[in-house]
Design an enzyme around this catalytic site. Structure first.
Site, PDB file in Angstrom:
ATOM      1  N   CYS A  97      -7.860   0.598 -27.443  1.00  0.00           N
ATOM      2  CA  CYS A  97      -9.214   0.895 -27.912  1.00  0.00           C
ATOM      3  C   CYS A  97      -9.891   1.929 -27.013  1.00  0.00           C
ATOM      4  O   CYS A  97     -11.103   2.125 -27.101  1.00  0.00           O
ATOM      5  CB  CYS A  97     -10.051  -0.382 -27.985  1.00  0.00           C
ATOM      6  SG  CYS A  97     -10.260  -1.208 -26.386  1.00  0.00           S
ATOM      7  N   GLU A 123      -0.074 -13.519 -21.934  1.00  0.00           N
ATOM      8  CA  GLU A 123      -1.534 -13.389 -22.032  1.00  0.00           C
ATOM      9  C   GLU A 123      -2.165 -14.115 -20.845  1.00  0.00           C
ATOM     10  O   GLU A 123      -1.644 -15.132 -20.394  1.00  0.00           O
ATOM     11  CB  GLU A 123      -2.016 -13.977 -23.364  1.00  0.00           C
ATOM     12  CG  GLU A 123      -3.496 -14.227 -23.496  1.00  0.00           C
ATOM     13  CD  GLU A 123      -4.330 -12.964 -23.401  1.00  0.00           C
ATOM     14  OE1 GLU A 123      -5.358 -12.993 -22.698  1.00  0.00           O
ATOM     15  OE2 GLU A 123      -3.953 -11.943 -24.022  1.00  0.00           O
ATOM     16  N   CYS A 171     -31.884   0.627 -33.339  1.00  0.00           N
ATOM     17  CA  CYS A 171     -30.768  -0.224 -32.931  1.00  0.00           C
ATOM     18  C   CYS A 171     -29.703   0.618 -32.246  1.00  0.00           C
ATOM     19  O   CYS A 171     -29.402   1.735 -32.671  1.00  0.00           O
ATOM     20  CB  CYS A 171     -30.198  -0.905 -34.174  1.00  0.00           C
ATOM     21  SG  CYS A 171     -28.561  -1.617 -33.951  1.00  0.00           S
ATOM     22  N   PHE A 177      -0.411  -8.848 -23.381  1.00  0.00           N
ATOM     23  CA  PHE A 177      -1.832  -8.963 -23.719  1.00  0.00           C
ATOM     24  C   PHE A 177      -1.924  -9.486 -25.157  1.00  0.00           C
ATOM     25  O   PHE A 177      -2.603  -8.925 -26.009  1.00  0.00           O
ATOM     26  CB  PHE A 177      -2.562  -7.633 -23.584  1.00  0.00           C
ATOM     27  CG  PHE A 177      -2.387  -6.952 -22.250  1.00  0.00           C
ATOM     28  CD1 PHE A 177      -3.197  -7.272 -21.166  1.00  0.00           C
ATOM     29  CD2 PHE A 177      -1.401  -5.989 -22.066  1.00  0.00           C
ATOM     30  CE1 PHE A 177      -3.028  -6.637 -19.937  1.00  0.00           C
ATOM     31  CE2 PHE A 177      -1.227  -5.351 -20.842  1.00  0.00           C
ATOM     32  CZ  PHE A 177      -2.042  -5.677 -19.776  1.00  0.00           C
TER      33      PHE A 177
END
Length: 410
Positions: A358, A284, A60, A264
């Site tokens: 991120c 947003e 995986c 955002f």
């Protein structure tokens, strides 16, 4: 260890290659082509090698680093952030990595297809379109893992041919929220069968390419004390624990601010928490997410005013003039970062900024822009929201000292 979680190997004659599932200090036999290799045998193991907890590991493509001892893995992840910042010449207080637990991910994206031998449901193999069928998943919420047999049955009901499609599964407070995309139009009979099965399996909602097919229970997530129903497939932080950590960091930094812009904003991860003590303007680009945020605010209790604005912040960032009325700004962009917005923020006098990211690479670029504009970087906190992957979340807190606030007359 390379940036993507592959060992960087040398054959002793100057040639290097990226070898997955290997560790620094190991000696391996590997088949190498075009700078990448497949390990054949590990001749000398690292003392940091551990037994991976998942039987699907190495096949995986979801996890890259289950074979690495916990403290070494966490140290590497934190160091990645330090190195990226240093490459930009940024000196920062980088906090200890906030770890992630097993079975913490409340949201996973599965791939599915129908085959001659039955339905296949799982994750793609690394760098491949092949779907690896899974029977378990050590990172996913247990409610998702327990539902895998039912989800495979749903694949059987929905698939009309062997073409793959996507299934985003979110564990909400009221049940699983399942968002399907990539299927051709379904016949009335298939739609009815899928709806009937959703009721039988007690899923909260089933949607097809954004259309709600059936919603026995509104899927609920909580942003602090505010309950929200995200739109089908809408963005949500991967783990509730990481979200709480990041929200606490942002909230503490914004204490004292009376007017905050949340850029955002998604469905309100930060905005609805910050509205406990400040008025918030949430911006947003996704209209359904904004609508979910607004509903959460209207049904929330003891919140200050929250306004919303649909706006593409990549193409049309808030200008430094528009930012004059805010005491604080929070931004949490996609992986591409917020370069255009940060160039406007750098010109502004907003006293406090919280940057959530991120992607350490684009975060470091955005921070460099803000620092050049006069902001002081107080701290950066790495958050391991993506367990056993090379991906890393971070929260950076900045202040602009010593400048008088310019306010618009009302």
């Amino acid at each position: 260890m390379g940036d993507k979680g592959d060992g960087i190997a040398s054959d002793g004659s100057g040639h290097t290659a990226f070898i997955p599932f290997t560790l620094p200090g190991e000696t391996v036999n590997a088949a190498v082509s075009n700078g990448r290799g497949e390990p054949i045998a590990i001749l000398e193991e690292s003392g940091e090698r551990v037994a991976p907890p998942c039987p699907h590991f190495t096949d995986c493509g979801g996890c890259a680093l289950q074979h690495w001892q916990k403290s070494a893995y966490e140290s590497w992840k934190r160091q990645k952030l330090i190195d990226v910042l240093a490459a930009r010449g940024i000196e920062a207080e980088v906090g200890p990595l906030v770890p992630s637990a097993e079975h913490a991910r409340r949201r996973v994206t599965l791939s599915a297809r129908q085959t001659e031998s039955g339905p296949v449901l799982g994750y793609h193999a690394a760098l491949s379109s092949r779907i690896v069928p899974i029977e378990s998943c050590v990172i996913a919420d247990r409610a998702i893992v327990d539902a895998l047999p039912h989800l495979r049955q749903l694949v059987l009901l929905l698939a009309q041919d062997s073409k793959p499609f996507s299934m985003v599964v979110t564990a909400s407070r009221t049940g699983l929220d399942i968002a399907i995309s990539g299927l051709p139009a379904l016949s009335g009979a298939r739609r009815q069968a899928a709806a009937d099965f959703t009721l039988k399996a007690r899923f909260a909602r089933l949607s097809l390419d954004g259309e709600i097919l059936i919603e026995p229970q509104k899927p609920i997530v909580a942003f602090g004390a505010v309950e929200v129903t995200p739109p089908p497939g809408g963005f949500l932080q991967a783990t509730a624990e990481a979200e709480e950590t990041m929200a606490a960091l942002v909230g503490d930094h914004m204490k004292g601010a009376k007017t905050i812009a949340d850029l955002f904003a998604g469905c309100g991860t930060f905005a609805l928490r910050l509205a406990r003590f400040a008025t918030v303007h949430a911006v947003e680009g996704d209209a359904p997410s904004l609508a979910a945020l607004d509903r959460g605010f209207r049904f929330g209790d003891k919140l200050k005013r929250v306004t919303t604005e649909k706006r593409d912040l990549f193409e049309r960032p808030l200008t430094w003039k528009e930012l004059k009325t805010f005491d604080g700004v929070v931004f949490d962009p996609p992986r591409a970062g917020a370069e255009a917005q940060c160039r406007q923020l750098a010109k502004s006098d907003v006293p406090k900024i919280a940057a959530v990211s991120c992607n350490p690479t684009t975060l470091s670029r955005d921070l460099a822009i803000l620092i050049e504009g006069g902001y002081r970087l107080k701290s950066v906190m790495p958050v391991d929201q993506f367990l056993w992957s090379p991906h890393l979340e971070a929260v950076a807190l900045l202040e602009k000292p010593g400048r008088p606030r310019r306010r618009s007359l009302r």
